[in-house]
Design an enzyme around this catalytic site. Structure first.
Site, PDB file in Angstrom:
ATOM      1  N   GLU A  17      62.389  91.618  77.045  1.00  0.00           N
ATOM      2  CA  GLU A  17      63.294  92.239  76.066  1.00  0.00           C
ATOM      3  C   GLU A  17      64.294  91.186  75.601  1.00  0.00           C
ATOM      4  O   GLU A  17      64.812  90.422  76.424  1.00  0.00           O
ATOM      5  CB  GLU A  17      64.053  93.430  76.674  1.00  0.00           C
ATOM      6  CG  GLU A  17      65.019  94.060  75.660  1.00  0.00           C
ATOM      7  CD  GLU A  17      65.905  95.143  76.256  1.00  0.00           C
ATOM      8  OE1 GLU A  17      65.406  96.245  76.504  1.00  0.00           O
ATOM      9  OE2 GLU A  17      67.111  94.862  76.460  1.00  0.00           O
ATOM     10  N   ARG A 107      66.641 108.037  71.018  1.00  0.00           N
ATOM     11  CA  ARG A 107      67.749 108.744  70.398  1.00  0.00           C
ATOM     12  C   ARG A 107      68.916 107.796  70.167  1.00  0.00           C
ATOM     13  O   ARG A 107      69.552 107.796  69.122  1.00  0.00           O
ATOM     14  CB  ARG A 107      68.202 109.905  71.288  1.00  0.00           C
ATOM     15  CG  ARG A 107      69.273 110.767  70.639  1.00  0.00           C
ATOM     16  CD  ARG A 107      70.012 111.608  71.652  1.00  0.00           C
ATOM     17  NE  ARG A 107      70.819 110.785  72.543  1.00  0.00           N
ATOM     18  CZ  ARG A 107      71.547 111.256  73.532  1.00  0.00           C
ATOM     19  NH1 ARG A 107      71.571 112.552  73.782  1.00  0.00           N
ATOM     20  NH2 ARG A 107      72.253 110.444  74.295  1.00  0.00           N
ATOM     21  N   GLY A 108      69.254 106.966  71.192  1.00  0.00           N
ATOM     22  CA  GLY A 108      70.478 106.155  71.147  1.00  0.00           C
ATOM     23  C   GLY A 108      71.616 106.917  71.783  1.00  0.00           C
ATOM     24  O   GLY A 108      71.519 108.136  72.011  1.00  0.00           O
ATOM     25  N   ALA A 126      65.235 112.089  70.961  1.00  0.00           N
ATOM     26  CA  ALA A 126      64.182 111.118  70.632  1.00  0.00           C
ATOM     27  C   ALA A 126      62.861 111.813  70.300  1.00  0.00           C
ATOM     28  O   ALA A 126      62.096 111.335  69.455  1.00  0.00           O
ATOM     29  CB  ALA A 126      63.992 110.170  71.806  1.00  0.00           C
ATOM     30  N   HIS A 150      68.616 110.452  83.381  1.00  0.00           N
ATOM     31  CA  HIS A 150      69.500 110.016  82.296  1.00  0.00           C
ATOM     32  C   HIS A 150      70.918 110.495  82.597  1.00  0.00           C
ATOM     33  O   HIS A 150      71.099 111.610  83.099  1.00  0.00           O
ATOM     34  CB  HIS A 150      69.003 110.597  80.961  1.00  0.00           C
ATOM     35  CG  HIS A 150      69.792 110.133  79.775  1.00  0.00           C
ATOM     36  ND1 HIS A 150      70.722 110.939  79.159  1.00  0.00           N
ATOM     37  CD2 HIS A 150      69.821 108.948  79.122  1.00  0.00           C
ATOM     38  CE1 HIS A 150      71.269 110.265  78.140  1.00  0.00           C
ATOM     39  NE2 HIS A 150      70.737 109.059  78.101  1.00  0.00           N
ATOM     40  N   LYS A 166      58.777 114.905  75.666  1.00  0.00           N
ATOM     41  CA  LYS A 166      58.858 113.724  74.787  1.00  0.00           C
ATOM     42  C   LYS A 166      57.501 113.015  74.728  1.00  0.00           C
ATOM     43  O   LYS A 166      57.037 112.645  73.652  1.00  0.00           O
ATOM     44  CB  LYS A 166      59.951 112.790  75.319  1.00  0.00           C
ATOM     45  CG  LYS A 166      60.145 111.514  74.538  1.00  0.00           C
ATOM     46  CD  LYS A 166      61.527 110.911  74.743  1.00  0.00           C
ATOM     47  CE  LYS A 166      61.647 110.003  75.928  1.00  0.00           C
ATOM     48  NZ  LYS A 166      62.968 109.348  75.979  1.00  0.00           N
ATOM     49  N   LYS A 273      67.784  84.675  77.833  1.00  0.00           N
ATOM     50  CA  LYS A 273      67.891  83.449  78.633  1.00  0.00           C
ATOM     51  C   LYS A 273      66.478  82.980  79.051  1.00  0.00           C
ATOM     52  O   LYS A 273      65.936  83.459  80.065  1.00  0.00           O
ATOM     53  CB  LYS A 273      68.728  83.710  79.903  1.00  0.00           C
ATOM     54  CG  LYS A 273      70.163  84.141  79.644  1.00  0.00           C
ATOM     55  CD  LYS A 273      71.047  82.910  79.595  1.00  0.00           C
ATOM     56  CE  LYS A 273      72.439  83.160  79.087  1.00  0.00           C
ATOM     57  NZ  LYS A 273      73.207  84.184  79.718  1.00  0.00           N
TER      58      LYS A 273
HETATM   59  C1  LIG Z   1      63.961 100.684  77.935  1.00  0.00           C
HETATM   60  C2  LIG Z   1      65.209 101.119  77.188  1.00  0.00           C
HETATM   61  C3  LIG Z   1      65.558 100.459  76.002  1.00  0.00           C
HETATM   62  C4  LIG Z   1      66.709 100.846  75.308  1.00  0.00           C
HETATM   63  N1  LIG Z   1      67.020 100.193  74.122  1.00  0.00           N
HETATM   64  C5  LIG Z   1      68.061 100.600  73.373  1.00  0.00           C
HETATM   65  C6  LIG Z   1      68.372  99.989  72.114  1.00  0.00           C
HETATM   66  O1  LIG Z   1      67.676  99.056  71.684  1.00  0.00           O
HETATM   67  N2  LIG Z   1      69.436 100.459  71.421  1.00  0.00           N
HETATM   68  C7  LIG Z   1      70.212 101.475  71.861  1.00  0.00           C
HETATM   69  O2  LIG Z   1      71.168 101.861  71.188  1.00  0.00           O
HETATM   70  N3  LIG Z   1      69.964 102.083  73.064  1.00  0.00           N
HETATM   71  C8  LIG Z   1      68.905 101.670  73.819  1.00  0.00           C
HETATM   72  N4  LIG Z   1      68.629 102.299  75.021  1.00  0.00           N
HETATM   73  C9  LIG Z   1      69.548 103.329  75.508  1.00  0.00           C
HETATM   74  C10 LIG Z   1      69.195 104.749  74.982  1.00  0.00           C
HETATM   75  O3  LIG Z   1      69.339 104.793  73.587  1.00  0.00           O
HETATM   76  C11 LIG Z   1      70.163 105.718  75.653  1.00  0.00           C
HETATM   77  O4  LIG Z   1      69.912 105.814  77.033  1.00  0.00           O
HETATM   78  C12 LIG Z   1      70.262 107.124  75.030  1.00  0.00           C
HETATM   79  O5  LIG Z   1      71.416 107.777  75.579  1.00  0.00           O
HETATM   80  C13 LIG Z   1      69.062 108.025  75.275  1.00  0.00           C
HETATM   81  O6  LIG Z   1      68.012 107.709  74.481  1.00  0.00           O
HETATM   82  P1  LIG Z   1      66.574 108.416  74.719  1.00  0.00           P
HETATM   83  O7  LIG Z   1      65.691 108.009  73.620  1.00  0.00           O
HETATM   84  O8  LIG Z   1      66.136 108.195  76.108  1.00  0.00           O
HETATM   85  O9  LIG Z   1      67.023 109.945  74.521  1.00  0.00           O
HETATM   86  P2  LIG Z   1      66.289 111.349  74.754  1.00  0.00           P
HETATM   87  O10 LIG Z   1      64.912 111.187  75.242  1.00  0.00           O
HETATM   88  O11 LIG Z   1      66.487 112.132  73.510  1.00  0.00           O
HETATM   89  O12 LIG Z   1      67.169 111.970  75.944  1.00  0.00           O
HETATM   90  C14 LIG Z   1      68.584 112.001  75.852  1.00  0.00           C
HETATM   91  C15 LIG Z   1      69.120 113.123  76.739  1.00  0.00           C
HETATM   92  O13 LIG Z   1      68.747 114.389  76.180  1.00  0.00           O
HETATM   93  C16 LIG Z   1      67.944 115.138  77.088  1.00  0.00           C
HETATM   94  N5  LIG Z   1      66.875 115.730  76.274  1.00  0.00           N
HETATM   95  C17 LIG Z   1      65.817 115.094  75.724  1.00  0.00           C
HETATM   96  N6  LIG Z   1      65.055 115.951  75.017  1.00  0.00           N
HETATM   97  C18 LIG Z   1      65.651 117.161  75.107  1.00  0.00           C
HETATM   98  C19 LIG Z   1      65.367 118.459  74.593  1.00  0.00           C
HETATM   99  N7  LIG Z   1      64.275 118.675  73.826  1.00  0.00           N
HETATM  100  N8  LIG Z   1      66.211 119.497  74.896  1.00  0.00           N
HETATM  101  C20 LIG Z   1      67.317 119.288  75.669  1.00  0.00           C
HETATM  102  N9  LIG Z   1      67.633 118.079  76.193  1.00  0.00           N
HETATM  103  C21 LIG Z   1      66.825 117.034  75.909  1.00  0.00           C
HETATM  104  C22 LIG Z   1      67.406 114.132  78.102  1.00  0.00           C
HETATM  105  O14 LIG Z   1      67.149 114.743  79.371  1.00  0.00           O
HETATM  106  C23 LIG Z   1      68.555 113.124  78.163  1.00  0.00           C
HETATM  107  O15 LIG Z   1      69.568 113.542  79.034  1.00  0.00           O
HETATM  108  C24 LIG Z   1      67.515 101.901  75.778  1.00  0.00           C
HETATM  109  C25 LIG Z   1      67.172 102.552  76.980  1.00  0.00           C
HETATM  110  C26 LIG Z   1      66.032 102.165  77.697  1.00  0.00           C
HETATM  111  C27 LIG Z   1      65.669 102.847  78.992  1.00  0.00           C
END
Ligand SMILES: Cc1cc2nc3c(=O)[nH]c(=O)nc-3n(C[C@H](O)[C@H](O)[C@H](O)COP(=O)(O)OP(=O)(O)OC[C@H]3O[C@@H](n4cnc5c(N)ncnc54)[C@H](O)[C@@H]3O)c2cc1C
Length: 288
Positions: A17, A107-108, A126, A150, A166, A273
């Site tokens: 990454e 989602r972010g 997401a 999370h 998801k 790095k």
């Molecule tokens: C490998 C990796 C790379 C990342 N890269 C970036 C990046 O480039 N830029 C950045 O800004 N962030 C990044 N993140 C951080 C990420 O954006 C955050 O952790 C964010 O808060 C959650 O994103 P998600 O896509 O996992 O969310 P989701 O999958 O939408 O989940 C978010 C929360 O909502 C809950 N949830 C999900 N679906 C539902 C539903 N249908 N109903 C009710 N609750 C639900 C989940 O349990 C969780 O608590 C990264 C994280 C990881 C692990």
């Protein structure tokens, strides 16, 4: 190349990454780091996306450079929390034009103090973005996952149910949040399998370099710190060169154990790095 095809062809993939420059004047430095990381020939390189921040514009540019200049498959991160459908269409159209075929769709983080969330014009989770990308076709889609849950979710079972939903919306693979305790990741894999999540799950490994970085990362991720890890940080926290060396050794130890346990993919958070990624790769040469 679609990333899902890499997993079909290999026993254990190793990927990196990187993050894009925060300011235009940092662009050349990132390009140099990316060139050096590409020369290590990982299976793919992912490029983060700063939600709503200044770095977002560069994600596609750096991804295209990795793929088109260096011949390494690129994975562009994309977050949707503060975006409209039209914005996402524009961003994915740009990726398509640049030949990017893989998106890590997330989602972010919800912007702090965002009284507007959830905004009906924006995405809420997401899974909404993933379902949309899947329906339009043309991309291999990854999602984020959290072996220790999370931070926003009340309990791990709910988080796992949300993850299953998801994946069912169209994820081809998952990449995990960083972790320092392999047991938490391995038991997460078991729980995923029991839930019927069958896509490849890559282990996110961060070779740590300084104590401040660990504090920040752990506050963000809620990662458990095993006693072995804390002792190491306490011993070397005032000696960055030694802590970097110890961090590489710790990450190597984690990876060797994960490979032995049959984990199919290792995703290294390189922090741009090349020296760190190269040291880890040298240590695991011949083991993959
Ligand atoms: C490998 C990796 C790379 C990342 N890269 C970036 C990046 O480039 N830029 C950045 O800004 N962030 C990044 N993140 C951080 C990420 O954006 C955050 O952790 C964010 O808060 C959650 O994103 P998600 O896509 O996992 O969310 P989701 O999958 O939408 O989940 C978010 C929360 O909502 C809950 N949830 C999900 N679906 C539902 C539903 N249908 N109903 C009710 N609750 C639900 C989940 O349990 C969780 O608590 C990264 C994280 C990881 C692990």
């Amino acid at each position: 190349m679609y990333i899902k095809d890499i997993f079909n062809a290999k026993k254990t993939s190793v990927s990196f990454e990187v993050f894009p420059p925060k300011k235009t004047e940092h662009f050349e430095g990132v390009r140099k780091a990316v060139a050096e990381l590409s020369a290590l020939r990982p299976d793919f390189i992912s490029v983060t996306y700063g939600a709503g921040g200044g770095t977002s514009a560069y994600t596609a540019d750096i991804s295209a450079e990795i793929q088109n200049e260096h011949g390494i498959t690129a994975l562009s991160h994309l977050t949707c929390v503060a975006s409209t459908k039209a914005e996402i269409e524009r961003l994915t159209g740009n990726l398509r034009e640049k030949g990017i075929k893989n998106i890590l769709a997330m989602r972010g983080d919800i912007p702090e103090g965002d009284a507007d969330f959830p905004n009906p014009k924006h995405y809420r989770y997401a899974c909404e973005l993933i379902a949309e990308l899947k329906e339009r076709g043309g991309f291999c889609i990854g999602g984020a996952c959290y072996p220790e849950g999370h931070v926003e979710c009340p309990d791990r079972e709910t988080d796992l149910n949300n993850l299953k939903n998801k994946v069912d919306c169209g994820c081809d693979f998952l990449i995990s949040q960083l972790f320092f305790d392999n047991e938490s990741f391995l038991s997460f894999l078991e729980r995923c399998a029991a839930k019927g999540i069958t896509v490849p799950i890559l282990a996110g490994i961060m070779p740590i370099q300084n104590a401040g970085q660990i504090r920040r990362m752990c506050a963000m991720s809620g990662a458990t710190l095993p006693p072995k890890f804390t002792r190491m940080v306490e011993r070397y926290q005032d000696d960055p060169a030694s802590l970097t060396k110890a961090g590489i050794a710790y990450a190597t130890d984690q990876i060797v154990d994960l490979i032995a346990a049959g984990v199919g993919g290792i995703h290294i958070y390189t922090m741009n790095k090349p020296f760190i990624a190269e040291s880890v790769l040298k240590n695991i040469a011949g083991l993959i």
